[in-house]
Design an enzyme around this catalytic site. Structure first.
Site, PDB file in Angstrom:
ATOM      1  N   ASP A  64      -2.474  -2.755  -9.759  1.00  0.00           N
ATOM      2  CA  ASP A  64      -3.515  -1.781  -9.418  1.00  0.00           C
ATOM      3  C   ASP A  64      -4.600  -2.454  -8.591  1.00  0.00           C
ATOM      4  O   ASP A  64      -4.858  -3.654  -8.746  1.00  0.00           O
ATOM      5  CB  ASP A  64      -4.153  -1.208 -10.689  1.00  0.00           C
ATOM      6  CG  ASP A  64      -3.235  -0.268 -11.438  1.00  0.00           C
ATOM      7  OD1 ASP A  64      -2.223   0.160 -10.862  1.00  0.00           O
ATOM      8  OD2 ASP A  64      -3.532   0.026 -12.607  1.00  0.00           O
ATOM      9  N   CYS A  65      -5.258  -1.676  -7.762  1.00  0.00           N
ATOM     10  CA  CYS A  65      -6.330  -2.200  -6.926  1.00  0.00           C
ATOM     11  C   CYS A  65      -7.371  -2.955  -7.748  1.00  0.00           C
ATOM     12  O   CYS A  65      -7.804  -4.049  -7.369  1.00  0.00           O
ATOM     13  CB  CYS A  65      -6.992  -1.046  -6.161  1.00  0.00           C
ATOM     14  SG  CYS A  65      -8.358  -1.541  -5.088  1.00  0.00           S
TER      15      CYS A  65
END
Length: 217
Positions: A64-65
């Site tokens: 995930d970012c």
């Protein structure tokens, strides 16, 4: 609806931890996408930064970012296929560390809640008996004042699995702007979730390799 603003960190631009003719391993910082989105301003991402230096790099898996930590890329099609098979067959072993809200009472735990997307609110996920199987094991590392440091061992790789599983047992990850309440969001300027180690079988040598990237929460 969650509003996504993208301001990826630039220093260091690229933190390579290992490289050979088949694989590249980096430390991805929190706030950097693994791969580009549709918007023009999301083209700055981990795979594109790696490809600027090594244009044969191939994306194998994602973080995930907001999650930091170990990410591995292939450098040829054979290595890509070998690594993707390891991830798909759960042969690649991942360990995360997270700081979560509240005091986790049990020293170890097993979370088995199926997950499904919220149809009207992507990319949010939710616990659902009709969802896909999702399993996470955890171990308490340290109790702190109002929070707990835990190691997380995902046995599956669902979207936002660790965030939703910890939320489901009443201990959301600090700094989680997707699933946390105001108190959880304000507790940290970043998501306190980090992929600290990855164990894979090297696609050429067939030797087990462990890549480790410490993060001090």
């Amino acid at each position: 609806m969650h509003i996504f603003t993208y301001n990826p960190p630039t220093l260091p631009w690229l933190d390579i931890r290992y490289i050979d003719r088949d694989i590249i391993v980096i430390h991805k910082p929190s706030g950097l996408l693994s791969n580009p989105g549709r918007a023009e301003n999301t083209q700055d991402c981990a795979i594109n930064r790696v490809k600027q230096r090594y244009n044969d790099a191939i994306l194998v898996h994602r973080l995930d970012c907001d999650t930091s930590g170990v990410v591995i890329f292939a450098r040829n099609k054979k290595a890509e296929s070998h690594l993707k098979t390891q991830f798909q067959n759960r042969l690649a072993k991942k360990v995360y560390i997270a700081e979560v809200a509240g005091i986790v009472a049990q020293d170890t735990g097993h979370i088995d809640f199926s997950l499904a997307p919220e149809k009207d609110n992507p990319p949010f996920q939710q616990v659902s008996k009709d969802g896909k199987a999702a399993v996470t094991d955890y171990k308490v590392v340290q109790h702190r004042t109002g929070s707990t440091l835990v190691e997380l061992y995902p046995q599956t790789g669902r979207t936002h699995q660790l965030r939703v599983h910890m939320l489901a047992i009443g201990h959301p990850i600090l700094g989680d702007t997707f699933y946390g309440n105001e108190q959880v969001i304000n507790a940290s300027p970043r998501l306190k979730l980090h992929a600290k180690s990855l164990i894979i079988t090297h696609p050429y040598s067939q030797k087990e390799m462990t890549f480790y990237s410490p993060e001090h929460f």
